[in-house]
Every structure is written in C-alpha cells, then in structure tokens.
Design an enzyme around this catalytic site. Structure first.
Site, PDB file in Angstrom:
ATOM      1  N   GLY A 123     -53.985  32.179  27.062  1.00 30.62           N
ATOM      2  CA  GLY A 123     -52.811  32.503  27.866  1.00 30.62           C
ATOM      3  C   GLY A 123     -52.249  33.883  27.631  1.00 30.62           C
ATOM      4  O   GLY A 123     -51.194  34.218  28.173  1.00 30.62           O
ATOM      5  N   ASP A 249     -61.331  34.020  43.916  1.00 32.47           N
ATOM      6  CA  ASP A 249     -59.996  33.839  43.342  1.00 32.47           C
ATOM      7  C   ASP A 249     -59.327  35.173  43.022  1.00 32.47           C
ATOM      8  O   ASP A 249     -58.153  35.201  42.644  1.00 32.47           O
ATOM      9  CB  ASP A 249     -60.064  32.964  42.085  1.00 32.47           C
ATOM     10  CG  ASP A 249     -61.002  33.528  41.029  1.00 32.47           C
ATOM     11  OD1 ASP A 249     -62.222  33.553  41.288  1.00 32.47           O
ATOM     12  OD2 ASP A 249     -60.529  33.952  39.959  1.00 32.47           O
ATOM     13  N   ASN A 250     -60.049  36.270  43.188  1.00 34.64           N
ATOM     14  CA  ASN A 250     -59.470  37.601  42.984  1.00 34.64           C
ATOM     15  C   ASN A 250     -59.263  38.344  44.303  1.00 34.64           C
ATOM     16  O   ASN A 250     -58.976  39.539  44.295  1.00 34.64           O
ATOM     17  CB  ASN A 250     -60.370  38.446  42.076  1.00 34.64           C
ATOM     18  CG  ASN A 250     -60.448  37.901  40.665  1.00 34.64           C
ATOM     19  OD1 ASN A 250     -59.548  37.198  40.215  1.00 34.64           O
ATOM     20  ND2 ASN A 250     -61.522  38.211  39.958  1.00 34.64           N
ATOM     21  N   ASP A 259     -55.883  41.895  40.508  1.00 33.08           N
ATOM     22  CA  ASP A 259     -56.690  41.382  39.399  1.00 33.08           C
ATOM     23  C   ASP A 259     -57.673  42.420  38.873  1.00 33.08           C
ATOM     24  O   ASP A 259     -58.893  42.269  38.973  1.00 33.08           O
ATOM     25  CB  ASP A 259     -57.425  40.101  39.805  1.00 33.08           C
ATOM     26  CG  ASP A 259     -56.461  38.948  40.045  1.00 33.08           C
ATOM     27  OD1 ASP A 259     -55.393  38.936  39.406  1.00 33.08           O
ATOM     28  OD2 ASP A 259     -56.754  38.074  40.860  1.00 33.08           O
TER      29      ASP A 259
END
Length: 483
Positions: A123, A249-250, A259
């Site tokens: 994270g 996803d980017n 990203d």
C-alpha cells in the site's frame, strides 16, 4: 479570509458498490518535500496551504470538510492477459474539489496505505517513484499533453522495502477523473450489466452532459473516448514519450495520461524503444503504443457491448485510425515547419527519421536544431550531427525546397517550429539525478528541473545544461515497475 476548497464525492454518493470506504494510513515522520506552485494557483491554494499546519492533509493525517475517502475497485488486462480484480492498491480518492469555473478535480493520495485491493503489495509508494510521477505529469502538462497532475510530494522516515530499502512517500494527484477502462471491464466480467450502465451514465453526466438523453448517447460518448485516446497517442509519439505499462487499468476514460511507472522519453531515435525492463516481449515499445491503445479500446468496447449494437461499436472504433493520423500528421508537420499539406511531406518525414535511426541521432535535439534552419542558407545547424553528409545534404536540399513553398518568413517559421519542438524534456538521467539529491533532502535539482520543464519550448540559458545530450550511462538506465 483564507480560501477554503469546496469538496464533494459524487463517486461515493452515486456509485455504491464501486469502492470501499477507508481512511489513509499516515507515514512515520511525514513532511512536505515539494509542491507545484502553478497547479496550486490553478486550484486556488495560496502559500499558507503548504506550511506546517496544513501538511497533515498532504500526508493523509487529516481531511478537509466534504472529503469522503475511498478506494476504487476495477479490473483489467495486463500485458494482454486478463488479470481479474485489481483496484486502488495504495491510492485513496479523497474527494472532488469544485473549482470556480464549475469543474471538479479529484484529489487522489498515492501511497496512502493498505486497501482491500492491495493484493500482495504494502500500500505504499517510495520517494523515487513519487518524484518520477510528479516530474512526468508536470512535464507532459506543459508540453500540452492531456495528463493527470501532481500537487505535492511528501517524504518520510518510513522505510519501504523494494529491491532495496527506500523512503516511503506520498503524492497528491489531481485529475478530472480517475475512472479507467478497467472500471467497466470489472463489472462486465462479473456479469453485472446494470453496474456497467450505471457507471457509463455517471461518466456521461459528469463529463459529456451534452449527450444526456440523446438517443445514441453511448455511441457518441464511446466515439469521443476513441478519438481522445487516438489524439493522446499522437501526442505521445510526437514528443517521443513511452508510457511503459499500457494495461487497460492504466487507460483513462477521459483520454489523459495517468499511472506513470517505468516511462521514458526517447534519447536516440529508436522506434522499438522499450522503457520497462519487465516488458520482455516489447508489447509496450514506443512504436507499438498506438496499436496497443486500439487493442485496449476493443477491450473497452467489449465491456460496453450491452449498451450498443455491434454496428455502433464498430463505427465508434473505426474513428480511431483517422483521428490518430490527422492528429499525428498535424503535429509532425508543425515540427517540420509546414503549415500546408503537400504530397512530399511524408517522404521528407520518413527520410529524416530513417537518417536518425541509421546514425543514432537524438530525437529531441534533431527537431530542435531543425527549428533554426534558414530557408535561403545552404548551411544547416544539423549537418555536423550526421556522419553521412551526402545523405543528409540530399535530404536537406529537398527539405529547403519544400520550405520555400511556405508563405511565412524565417522568423515566423522558426518561432512556430520552436513551439512544436521542445528544448527541455524529462530525460531519465535528469530525473534520477533529482531523485538522488532529494533522497539526501536536497531539493534544488528537483526544483530546478521542474522550473525548466514548465517552459519546455522556450530558450532558457540558465538551464542549458538540462538540454544537453545525455551521457552514455544516462541512455541505458533500466526502469523497474517497482514503485
């Protein structure tokens, strides 16, 4: 009275089930290292927002009224393979700032701690990657390329373990939306068509309100997404930018760059340049980016197939190549100094690029020097850069002849060409030098590089060293996906 940003979170209010609510997890010994003054001004934030009492916001230690922090869920194709559920693994959407012009800007904190979507990650983000994203997003913005922006860099004493131990850091990223192609894929592959439509309706109402209620609103919207993505690829190709990780996803639904990972700008003109050392097959090589973007758009179209007929989807996707070619053609003609189209323009462009490939010439430097050409002078500022003088002279003769067809004088053309050919780009070695010093708490190189990149097309003698060709070691830096 001090300006107080007004926040909302329409994503939280309107899209239940598309996210997980959670608070940022602060870093140990967090402190503000640097911020973008130009972006702060655009957001209405004065210097007081970057003094000690306010640092808590940038470090995830405090929230402003109206913020509702959450992590978004999405999925995606990575390196051409379906990867399943992904999501914000270390980023938290804090809220949406309402600007005076009526627009909303997401505030997104990267490196904010574990989320339900962190998978095997911790994270966190390291200072190295945060500085790279800050500089890259600011560099592309000032080059005129649609992109997310970066407001603040927070460093810390928190150790983060990657290939080696590094400093933990946070980045406050700003964009009109963080919705990706992968958001739509997520619900499509979970067989939740109502959620796909709900998300599409939200995006259209938010960013394409002119088409709300239109009989073909989904086709019109998707066509614009296709064309925006095509124009973005044209921008990347013309400045020599390689993203490195063009997974679905980017990919932004707004057609902006986001990203930033193992990106790179071309040094020598190598069409097959691979900036990501994990990309062993060269899927995301510089010259393959337009094709990958279209492949990604096909994946998005598949996810939207419940909203449109096959013919409507195909019609939208067929808009890609014309939009790409028009945008790329216009931008490359501007780099060559051509205001009007001519049948020989493409031959002149490919001829120059071929010479650059053959002799390993620097992409940015070559076009910048071309901006200094005088039509009536047989002497070219570029000639000494080429070993095969005969080949260059032949090309240059044809190029000068073509310039003579233009209706503007040298001064006007040189100024317009300089406005299309940057002098300053974010070369990897310059970013690395700034990172190395920032890790020692010396932000002068970072500040200086950021300042130069804010005016990439303007001659700035005090920054001439930042426009120099890279040293040999600087051309071969391998950039990792780890961040």
């Amino acid at each position: 009275m001090e300006y107080a940003p007004e926040f909302d979170n329409s994503y939280a209010r309107q899209l239940s089930g598309f996210y997980t609510r959670l608070q940022p997890t602060p870093l140990k010994g967090a402190r503000l290292l640097y911020h973008s003054k130009p972006l702060a001004q655009e957001l209405g934030l004065d210097a007081h927002w970057f003094t000690e009492p306010k640092t808590a916001v940038w470090a995830g230690e405090a929230l402003l009224p109206g913020m509702e922090p959450l992590a978004q869920v999405y999925s995606g194709h990575q390196f051409g393979m379906w990867a399943g559920q992904l999501g914000d693994g270390r980023g938290i959407l804090l809220g949406e700032q309402r600007l005076n012009d009526g627009r909303y800007m997401d505030w997104h904190l990267k490196g904010a701690g574990l989320t339900p979507y962190s998978r095997m990650g911790d994270g966190r983000a390291v200072l190295r990657s945060v500085i790279r994203e800050f500089l890259a997003s600011e560099a592309l913005h000032h080059l005129g390329i649609p992109t997310s922006r970066a407001l603040t860099i927070v460093t810390s004493d928190h150790p983060i373990y990657r290939e080696q131990t590094e400093r933990g850091a946070m980045l406050l990223r700003v964009a009109e939306s963080h919705i990706r192609f992968g958001h739509f894929e997520h619900f499509y592959y979970r067989q939740q068509p109502k959620q796909v439509q709900q998300l599409a309706d939200y995006v259209i109402a938010r960013h394409w309100p002119q088409w709300v209620g239109h009989q073909e609103c989904y086709r019109l919207w998707f066509t614009d997404v296709v064309e925006r993505t095509a124009r973005l690829m044209a921008h990347w190709q013309t400045v020599g930018f390689a993203h490195g990780v063009m997974n679905t996803d980017n990919m932004s639904i707004l057609g902006i760059t986001m990203d930033y990972g193992p990106f790179g700008f071309l040094d020598d003109y190598v069409p097959g340049y691979i900036c990501n050392h994990s990309d062993h097959q060269g899927r995301y090589a510089y010259d393959n980016q337009p094709a990958v973007a279209l492949w990604n758009l096909h994946r998005l179209g598949h996810a939207l197939s419940g909203l449109m007929s096959a013919d409507q989807l195909q019609l939208a996707l067929e808009a890609y190549e014309p939009a790409l070619m028009v945008a790329y053609g216009e931008q490359m003609r501007a780099k060559l100094g051509f205001l009007e189209r001519d049948s020989q323009d493409n031959d002149l462009l490919t001829g120059l690029l071929s010479l650059m490939i053959k002799e390993g010439r620097d992409y940015t430097r070559t076009f910048r020097l071309l901006s200094e050409v005088e039509v009536h002078s047989a002497q070219s500022p570029l000639r000494d850069d080429f070993i095969d003088r005969a080949a260059f002279d032949d090309w240059y003769r044809r190029y000068r002849s073509r310039l003579q067809q233009e209706s503007i004088d040298d001064d006007q053309r040189q100024q317009s060409m300089k406005a299309a050919n940057p002098k300053y780009i974010l070369r990897n070695y310059l970013a690395q030098q700034a990172i190395t010093q920032a890790e020692k708490d010396d932000i002068q190189p970072l500040q200086r590089l950021h300042q130069a990149l804010q005016q990439p097309f303007t001659d700035q003698p005090e920054f001439d060293d930042l426009a120099a060709l890279p040293p040999d070691w600087g051309k071969h830096l391998e950039i990792s996906c780890s961040s």
